[in-house]
Design an enzyme around this catalytic site. Sequence first.
Site, PDB file in Angstrom:
ATOM      1  N   ASP A 156      -0.327   5.098   0.889  1.00 14.99           N
ATOM      2  CA  ASP A 156      -0.632   6.072   1.939  1.00 14.99           C
ATOM      3  C   ASP A 156      -0.557   5.423   3.314  1.00 14.99           C
ATOM      4  OD1 ASP A 156      -1.171   7.475  -0.336  1.00 14.99           O
ATOM      5  OD2 ASP A 156      -3.094   8.257   0.327  1.00 14.99           O
TER       6      ASP A 156
ATOM      7  N   ASP B 141       0.864  -1.165   0.000  1.00 14.85           N
ATOM      8  CA  ASP B 141       0.000   0.000   0.000  1.00 14.85           C
ATOM      9  C   ASP B 141       0.913   1.231   0.000  1.00 14.85           C
ATOM     10  OD1 ASP B 141      -2.283   1.691   0.477  1.00 14.85           O
ATOM     11  OD2 ASP B 141      -1.733   1.712   2.595  1.00 14.85           O
TER      12      ASP B 141
END
Length: 425
Positions: free
Chosen positions: A202, A200
């Site tokens: 963020d 991922d």
Amino acid sequence: MADLTDPGSAPLPAGPSSAPLDAATLLVSVSGDDRPGVSSALFDAIADVGAEVLDVEQVVVRGHLTLALLLVPAPGDEARLEAVVTEVAAALGLTARFEAGTGDNAPRRTGRVAVVVLGAPLLASAVSAVTARIAAHGANIDRIRRLSRYPVTTVEFDVSGADVLSLRRELALESSVHGVDIAVAPAGLARRGRRLVVMDVDSTLIQDEVIELLASHAGRAAEVAAVTEAAMRGELDFAESLRQRVAVLEGLPAGVLDEVRAAVRLTPGARTLVRTLKRLGFTVAVVSGGFIEVVGDLARELEIDHARANRLEIVDGRLTGRVVGEIVDRAGKARALRSFAEQEHLPLSRTVAIGDGANDLDMLEVAGLGIAFNAKPVVREQADTAVNVPYLDAVLYLLGITREEVEEADAADGTPTPAPRISPA
């Protein structure tokens, strides 16, 4: 070419151990202050007497040496072998112990797993709880080694006679009680070879939420942050929450994307993690519920192989408040991981996923190893393991890579080594 039919023409390659399975053996244990030449001196002395070496293992902890040898003495030479080893050990300031027996080591049981424990700090009480739980599981700890001292202390247990899924569940309880991170993964060949690592972005690869940085330019940062937090906890449908958040960006000039790109902060250890994985020949990918306009630049900067994220609609140089194309949501992240693995011709068992929010859960479940990184409680509960220290390169230790190996590789190619990061109390 040597005539192999003539025994006198050339020595034949050494075959299996000549000692019968029930041969008399001698376990030699030597300990004391380490110094160069200890092993050489001992084996020189043993060679003068003659013995077959069945096993040898050495460990040095803060300058203290422990060396264990399993030998098959020549018949009638047991006493002489003990005498010469005792003499050499004494000359080196070491102590030697001997234990007579028969046969080789007992064969290792199947069910080999690697248990990695990370602590900042790593307290004896936590190690005690982990080792007791392994014993209660009916498994055996065959070897222990330290993988890192900073930014966290990491210890790896080589365990046999265990079931991965059962032991993982059992040790998850100790992880919660003692505040340490514990990973349980298959050992042996399953721990080696090329892998695909999908992250991922963020609050994982970077410290920020890009949508919030963009919303701050519209004066709506607090409002958007609240929606983001609820979505990451799994309380809102991600696709709908994304549309709501992107809508507040309507009318912003596209130039704000350049400002946001410059503002994002990599998570500590992110560069080290990616650089090391690439050195190992791993494939690295990012998949994000954020925006390719920012994620793409990050991927290029870090030489990441694959990147997938949402795309903002821009008309006449301004954001329209909409995204175009398929939304990368929870299911989309899992599809991306499968797609990357297929492109790299790797089975899902050789994939690793790292994420922090509820929209990462499908990806973490699909991967061979799912790692929750400083994640929401719902993610920590469902992931295979969790890392709760703020250093992304701690993931390397879960894969069995030591801090020394990382730093040696950096030194070899001239990469500056960051100053030691002190483990948080």
